[in-house]
Design a protein around this motif. Sequence first.
Motif, PDB file in Angstrom:
ATOM      1  N   VAL A  75      56.094  68.147  67.294  1.00  0.00           N
ATOM      2  CA  VAL A  75      57.083  67.237  66.728  1.00  0.00           C
ATOM      3  C   VAL A  75      56.381  65.920  66.424  1.00  0.00           C
ATOM      4  N   GLN A  76      56.547  65.435  65.195  1.00  0.00           N
ATOM      5  CA  GLN A  76      55.966  64.161  64.784  1.00  0.00           C
ATOM      6  C   GLN A  76      57.103  63.211  64.422  1.00  0.00           C
ATOM      7  N   LYS A  77      57.134  62.063  65.087  1.00  0.00           N
ATOM      8  CA  LYS A  77      58.158  61.063  64.765  1.00  0.00           C
ATOM      9  C   LYS A  77      57.496  59.888  64.069  1.00  0.00           C
ATOM     10  N   PHE A  78      58.066  59.480  62.936  1.00  0.00           N
ATOM     11  CA  PHE A  78      57.537  58.356  62.169  1.00  0.00           C
ATOM     12  C   PHE A  78      58.582  57.248  62.114  1.00  0.00           C
ATOM     13  N   GLY A  79      58.172  56.052  62.523  1.00  0.00           N
ATOM     14  CA  GLY A  79      59.068  54.897  62.531  1.00  0.00           C
ATOM     15  C   GLY A  79      59.199  54.257  61.164  1.00  0.00           C
ATOM     16  N   GLY A  80      60.008  53.205  61.117  1.00  0.00           N
ATOM     17  CA  GLY A  80      60.320  52.565  59.842  1.00  0.00           C
ATOM     18  C   GLY A  80      59.127  52.015  59.098  1.00  0.00           C
ATOM     19  N   GLY A 130      47.149  74.760  62.976  1.00  0.00           N
ATOM     20  CA  GLY A 130      47.913  75.925  63.405  1.00  0.00           C
ATOM     21  C   GLY A 130      49.298  75.640  63.947  1.00  0.00           C
ATOM     22  N   TYR A 131      49.767  74.419  63.792  1.00  0.00           N
ATOM     23  CA  TYR A 131      51.084  74.067  64.314  1.00  0.00           C
ATOM     24  C   TYR A 131      52.183  74.294  63.274  1.00  0.00           C
ATOM     25  N   ALA A 132      53.354  74.678  63.749  1.00  0.00           N
ATOM     26  CA  ALA A 132      54.591  74.552  62.990  1.00  0.00           C
ATOM     27  C   ALA A 132      55.090  73.136  63.221  1.00  0.00           C
ATOM     28  N   VAL A 133      55.421  72.421  62.143  1.00  0.00           N
ATOM     29  CA  VAL A 133      55.643  70.982  62.234  1.00  0.00           C
ATOM     30  C   VAL A 133      57.106  70.623  62.024  1.00  0.00           C
ATOM     31  N   VAL A 134      57.641  69.854  62.983  1.00  0.00           N
ATOM     32  CA  VAL A 134      58.961  69.236  62.848  1.00  0.00           C
ATOM     33  C   VAL A 134      58.738  67.730  62.756  1.00  0.00           C
ATOM     34  N   VAL A 135      59.265  67.122  61.701  1.00  0.00           N
ATOM     35  CA  VAL A 135      59.106  65.684  61.466  1.00  0.00           C
ATOM     36  C   VAL A 135      60.439  64.995  61.698  1.00  0.00           C
ATOM     37  N   GLY A 167      71.844  54.765  69.444  1.00  0.00           N
ATOM     38  CA  GLY A 167      71.482  53.464  69.979  1.00  0.00           C
ATOM     39  C   GLY A 167      70.012  53.160  69.777  1.00  0.00           C
ATOM     40  N   ARG A 168      69.585  52.037  70.315  1.00  0.00           N
ATOM     41  CA  ARG A 168      68.206  51.572  70.150  1.00  0.00           C
ATOM     42  C   ARG A 168      67.215  52.622  70.644  1.00  0.00           C
ATOM     43  N   GLY A 169      66.144  52.812  69.875  1.00  0.00           N
ATOM     44  CA  GLY A 169      65.169  53.831  70.234  1.00  0.00           C
ATOM     45  C   GLY A 169      65.650  55.234  69.984  1.00  0.00           C
ATOM     46  N   GLY A 170      66.726  55.372  69.197  1.00  0.00           N
ATOM     47  CA  GLY A 170      67.346  56.674  69.015  1.00  0.00           C
ATOM     48  C   GLY A 170      66.469  57.710  68.354  1.00  0.00           C
ATOM     49  N   SER A 171      65.599  57.288  67.443  1.00  0.00           N
ATOM     50  CA  SER A 171      64.719  58.268  66.786  1.00  0.00           C
ATOM     51  C   SER A 171      63.666  58.808  67.749  1.00  0.00           C
ATOM     52  N   ASP A 172      63.170  57.950  68.651  1.00  0.00           N
ATOM     53  CA  ASP A 172      62.273  58.426  69.708  1.00  0.00           C
ATOM     54  C   ASP A 172      62.987  59.465  70.569  1.00  0.00           C
ATOM     55  N   THR A 173      64.242  59.166  70.900  1.00  0.00           N
ATOM     56  CA  THR A 173      65.027  60.087  71.713  1.00  0.00           C
ATOM     57  C   THR A 173      65.250  61.402  70.990  1.00  0.00           C
ATOM     58  N   SER A 174      65.569  61.340  69.696  1.00  0.00           N
ATOM     59  CA  SER A 174      65.724  62.570  68.901  1.00  0.00           C
ATOM     60  C   SER A 174      64.461  63.413  68.965  1.00  0.00           C
ATOM     61  N   ALA A 175      63.307  62.760  68.832  1.00  0.00           N
ATOM     62  CA  ALA A 175      62.031  63.483  68.773  1.00  0.00           C
ATOM     63  C   ALA A 175      61.740  64.206  70.081  1.00  0.00           C
ATOM     64  N   VAL A 212      57.489  52.798  72.653  1.00  0.00           N
ATOM     65  CA  VAL A 212      58.284  54.026  72.766  1.00  0.00           C
ATOM     66  C   VAL A 212      59.453  53.721  73.682  1.00  0.00           C
ATOM     67  N   HIS A 213      60.606  54.319  73.401  1.00  0.00           N
ATOM     68  CA  HIS A 213      61.799  54.001  74.183  1.00  0.00           C
ATOM     69  C   HIS A 213      61.772  54.755  75.522  1.00  0.00           C
ATOM     70  N   PRO A 214      62.103  54.068  76.635  1.00  0.00           N
ATOM     71  CA  PRO A 214      62.043  54.738  77.948  1.00  0.00           C
ATOM     72  C   PRO A 214      62.952  55.955  78.049  1.00  0.00           C
ATOM     73  N   ARG A 215      64.085  55.926  77.372  1.00  0.00           N
ATOM     74  CA  ARG A 215      64.986  57.080  77.393  1.00  0.00           C
ATOM     75  C   ARG A 215      64.302  58.318  76.822  1.00  0.00           C
ATOM     76  N   ALA A 216      63.509  58.125  75.782  1.00  0.00           N
ATOM     77  CA  ALA A 216      62.777  59.241  75.181  1.00  0.00           C
ATOM     78  C   ALA A 216      61.727  59.781  76.143  1.00  0.00           C
ATOM     79  N   VAL A 217      61.059  58.876  76.843  1.00  0.00           N
ATOM     80  CA  VAL A 217      60.027  59.298  77.794  1.00  0.00           C
ATOM     81  C   VAL A 217      60.651  60.084  78.948  1.00  0.00           C
ATOM     82  N   GLU A 218      61.813  59.657  79.404  1.00  0.00           N
ATOM     83  CA  GLU A 218      62.474  60.363  80.504  1.00  0.00           C
ATOM     84  C   GLU A 218      62.822  61.794  80.113  1.00  0.00           C
TER      85      GLU A 218
END
Length: 404
Positions: free
Chosen positions: A5-10, A33-38, A154-162, A216-222
């Motif tokens: 999974v690759q997350k790209f910010g604004g 060799g990866y299947a990629v989700v962006v 909420g804030r950091g939501g795209s990190d959380t999605s990823a 990176v948002h702490p919620r995503a790391v958790e």
Amino acid sequence: MRIIVQKFGGTSLSTSQAKERVIQHIKRERDNGYAVVVVVSAIGRRGEPYATDTLLDQLQPYGDYIDLKERDMLLSCGEIISATLIGAQIRAAGIPAVVLSGAEAGIETDDDFGSAKITAITPERIIQHLNKGKVVVVTGFQGKTKQGAVTTLGRGGSDTSATALGAALHAEIVDIYTDVNGVLTADPKLVSDAKPISKVSYAEICHMAREGAKVVHPRAVEIAQQARIPVRVRSTFSDDEGTLVQDATWEHNEHAVLDRHVTGIAYALGITQLHVSGTDKQLHDPQLIFETLAQHDISVDFINVSASHSLFTVQAQQDQLAYTLLTERELAVTLNRECAKISIIGGGMNGQPGVMARIVAALTKEGIAILQSADSNAAIWVLVKEEQMAKALTSLHSTFDLNR
């Protein structure tokens, strides 16, 4: 199937040069060799037309007439625009791709509009497209309720999605791309010899993220920690691997040898310290103090309670309200404004004698008073005056050899 999974910010999507780098990162991982989700954020930052804050600003004149559900409908537009554009660019580069909204990707949330929590992910549609060899582009920051309403996270939501998608897809790794090359030992604007960190634990990066290192948002790391999925914080504009976030196995190994116990230093500004005690009319009553503040949604930190007084901090924008509320209860309140919270972070500090002694010695040498302190397994916090913060950061950075 190996999934990344690759997350790209604004900022990774704001210029043609940046978007070309995004395409290169996608190509490289497909070649590996990866299947990629962006997963993408909205384009740019406040002031740019499709940035989330710019969209939010459009609603400000309407005050009490804002409907939270409808606000989420508006805020979700930024990610839809960026996903559609990058999806077209991926296909233009000769790579098959499909764009899915958060709802189409199977991200289900509660109905706490503006700060929704993910309750389930059903990624079958993503997997179907990956099996067909497509790159799947997903709008970050959003999902849907059981009733089908659009929600934002909420804030950091795209990190959380990823990281949530990474967990649901059993991805090998989640890459968070930003405009900086990983996590640094300190803020380079204040500490000139700050260095990149090659590897940190989940606990350490959560502390850093909460205390000012907003890569990176702490919620995503958790979420990643619970799923035990490695995360890399990388630069869109470099092929360097950045900072790897994963389990620190040495934390559980009493025989591990560490050449440094501190990983990095972060800070937070805009803090006011309150000293609250009793008066002739009202005894010092900690329960009264903290219940009063809680009833008015005032968050407190750095809490020290004794028989004679309570000492704690609040955000500067709430200090006058806190002062008024407590003095109305006939308590004696002293404000110490313009303070800064410095966080000395490192999983290797736990159980190591002498760390606090080195902190005190370094700050004393510079004539910096410690107004309060606190600690956890992976961090020690000290409160100092804002005017002395930069000097304190530089001194501590050198004391713990983070400039090597």
